[in-house]
Scaffold this motif. Structure first.
Motif, mmCIF file in Angstrom:
data_model
loop_
_atom_site.group_PDB
_atom_site.id
_atom_site.type_symbol
_atom_site.label_atom_id
_atom_site.label_comp_id
_atom_site.label_asym_id
_atom_site.label_seq_id
_atom_site.Cartn_x
_atom_site.Cartn_y
_atom_site.Cartn_z
ATOM 1 N N THR A 6 0.299 -1.616 0.204
ATOM 2 C CA THR A 6 0.005 0.216 0.268
ATOM 3 C C THR A 6 1.038 1.026 0.204
ATOM 4 O O THR A 6 1.621 1.718 0.648
ATOM 5 C CB THR A 6 -0.505 0.149 1.195
ATOM 6 O OG1 THR A 6 -1.428 -1.287 1.503
ATOM 7 C CG2 THR A 6 -1.777 0.902 1.019
ATOM 8 N N PRO A 7 0.521 2.018 -1.311
ATOM 9 C CA PRO A 7 1.296 3.784 -0.836
ATOM 10 C C PRO A 7 0.647 4.512 0.056
ATOM 11 O O PRO A 7 -0.038 4.300 0.652
ATOM 12 C CB PRO A 7 0.811 4.138 -2.577
ATOM 13 C CG PRO A 7 0.807 3.034 -3.173
ATOM 14 C CD PRO A 7 -0.462 1.717 -2.080
ATOM 15 N N LEU A 9 0.672 8.196 1.637
ATOM 16 C CA LEU A 9 0.808 9.827 1.239
ATOM 17 C C LEU A 9 2.035 9.973 1.644
ATOM 18 O O LEU A 9 2.131 10.362 2.905
ATOM 19 C CB LEU A 9 -0.955 10.041 2.073
ATOM 20 C CG LEU A 9 -0.821 11.136 1.387
ATOM 21 C CD1 LEU A 9 -0.791 11.766 -0.078
ATOM 22 C CD2 LEU A 9 -2.075 12.342 1.948
ATOM 23 N N TYR A 10 2.517 11.303 1.061
ATOM 24 C CA TYR A 10 3.872 11.752 1.421
ATOM 25 C C TYR A 10 3.323 13.482 1.444
ATOM 26 O O TYR A 10 3.680 13.698 1.744
ATOM 27 C CB TYR A 10 4.700 11.379 0.291
ATOM 28 C CG TYR A 10 6.130 12.548 0.932
ATOM 29 C CD1 TYR A 10 6.924 12.117 1.842
ATOM 30 C CD2 TYR A 10 6.687 13.537 -0.351
ATOM 31 C CE1 TYR A 10 7.801 12.914 1.601
ATOM 32 C CE2 TYR A 10 7.608 13.997 0.303
ATOM 33 C CZ TYR A 10 8.182 13.885 0.754
ATOM 34 O OH TYR A 10 9.422 14.618 1.669
ATOM 35 N N PHE A 11 2.744 13.664 0.452
ATOM 36 C CA PHE A 11 2.450 15.214 0.212
ATOM 37 C C PHE A 11 1.289 15.434 -0.487
ATOM 38 O O PHE A 11 0.603 14.768 -1.611
ATOM 39 C CB PHE A 11 3.562 16.145 -0.135
ATOM 40 C CG PHE A 11 3.138 17.946 -0.590
ATOM 41 C CD1 PHE A 11 3.134 18.608 0.560
ATOM 42 C CD2 PHE A 11 2.616 17.971 -1.651
ATOM 43 C CE1 PHE A 11 2.980 19.643 0.128
ATOM 44 C CE2 PHE A 11 2.593 19.395 -2.514
ATOM 45 C CZ PHE A 11 1.938 20.047 -0.832
ATOM 46 N N GLU A 12 -0.023 16.256 -0.509
ATOM 47 C CA GLU A 12 -1.015 16.543 -0.699
ATOM 48 C C GLU A 12 -1.680 18.341 -1.235
ATOM 49 O O GLU A 12 -1.625 18.576 -0.147
ATOM 50 C CB GLU A 12 -2.198 15.612 -0.297
ATOM 51 C CG GLU A 12 -3.428 15.986 -1.178
ATOM 52 C CD GLU A 12 -4.531 14.849 -0.542
ATOM 53 O OE1 GLU A 12 -5.327 14.572 -1.415
ATOM 54 O OE2 GLU A 12 -4.331 14.813 0.368
ATOM 55 N N LEU A 19 2.942 10.068 -4.061
ATOM 56 C CA LEU A 19 3.151 8.879 -2.656
ATOM 57 C C LEU A 19 3.990 7.647 -3.158
ATOM 58 O O LEU A 19 4.155 7.737 -3.921
ATOM 59 C CB LEU A 19 1.714 7.663 -3.325
ATOM 60 C CG LEU A 19 0.407 8.502 -3.048
ATOM 61 C CD1 LEU A 19 -0.633 8.496 -4.274
ATOM 62 C CD2 LEU A 19 -0.504 7.615 -2.453
ATOM 63 N N GLU A 20 4.203 6.826 -2.144
ATOM 64 C CA GLU A 20 5.312 6.567 -1.700
ATOM 65 C C GLU A 20 5.151 5.714 -1.410
ATOM 66 O O GLU A 20 4.354 4.358 -0.548
ATOM 67 C CB GLU A 20 6.350 7.144 0.002
ATOM 68 C CG GLU A 20 7.763 6.264 0.070
ATOM 69 C CD GLU A 20 7.796 6.796 1.260
ATOM 70 O OE1 GLU A 20 9.681 6.664 1.712
ATOM 71 O OE2 GLU A 20 7.279 8.281 2.335
ATOM 72 N N HIS A 21 5.269 4.769 -2.720
ATOM 73 C CA HIS A 21 4.822 3.010 -2.627
ATOM 74 C C HIS A 21 6.043 2.298 -2.049
ATOM 75 O O HIS A 21 7.576 2.543 -2.469
ATOM 76 C CB HIS A 21 5.562 2.298 -4.227
ATOM 77 C CG HIS A 21 4.216 1.536 -4.634
ATOM 78 N ND1 HIS A 21 4.780 0.662 -4.054
ATOM 79 C CD2 HIS A 21 2.953 1.262 -4.679
ATOM 80 C CE1 HIS A 21 3.785 -0.697 -4.330
ATOM 81 N NE2 HIS A 21 2.889 0.151 -4.567
#
Length: 139
Positions: A6-7, A9-12, A19-21
């Protein structure tokens, strides 16, 4: 059965999400609608920071909902974000999911043509599964 990774969330922001996978690549997803240049710059800067922090060189660019780039956005992407000197020694590999909007596809093609950079190797895909498979080959 092996659970799917599951990736995280890094920034939005209103432009999109980064997203960081766990498999070692960044997922960059555009949101629909018009963008403010500063918000696009922030999103791409956070993308670069995540790539550098993790010493990654792979990116899944999800442009399916993307609106066409403005001239100002295109210039900034070409002159700053895709600049070879900012890519690092290994370069960047991008799997790009094509935009649904034909004008967004054309504006992305124009950006890539203007960039003429050896620092970015990319392929375009219609399906996420084939894009991810290509990225995994590069691991």
């Amino acid at each position: 059965m092996i659970p799917l990774a599951t990736p995280k969330l890094y920034f939005e922001n209103p432009v999109g999400r980064v997203l960081e996978h766990p498999d070692g690549y960044v997922i960059f997803q555009y949101q629909p609608g018009k963008r403010k240049l500063a918000e696009l710059q922030a999103l791409l800067t956070h993308t670069r920071n995540l790539l550098v922090r993790n010493r990654w060189h792979r990116l899944l660019g999800d442009q399916r909902l993307m609106a066409p780039f403005t001239e100002e956005e295109s210039a900034w992407i070409v002159d700053y974000w895709l600049d070879h000197s900012r890519q690092g020694p290994q370069g960047l590999y991008g799997a790009v999911l094509l935009a649904n909007d034909v004008f967004a596809r054309l504006s992305n093609d124009q950006v890539m043509h203007e960039a003429k950079t050896a620092a970015l190797t990319y392929r375009v895909f219609d399906r996420e599964e084939t894009a991810v498979a290509w990225l995994r080959q590069l691991a």
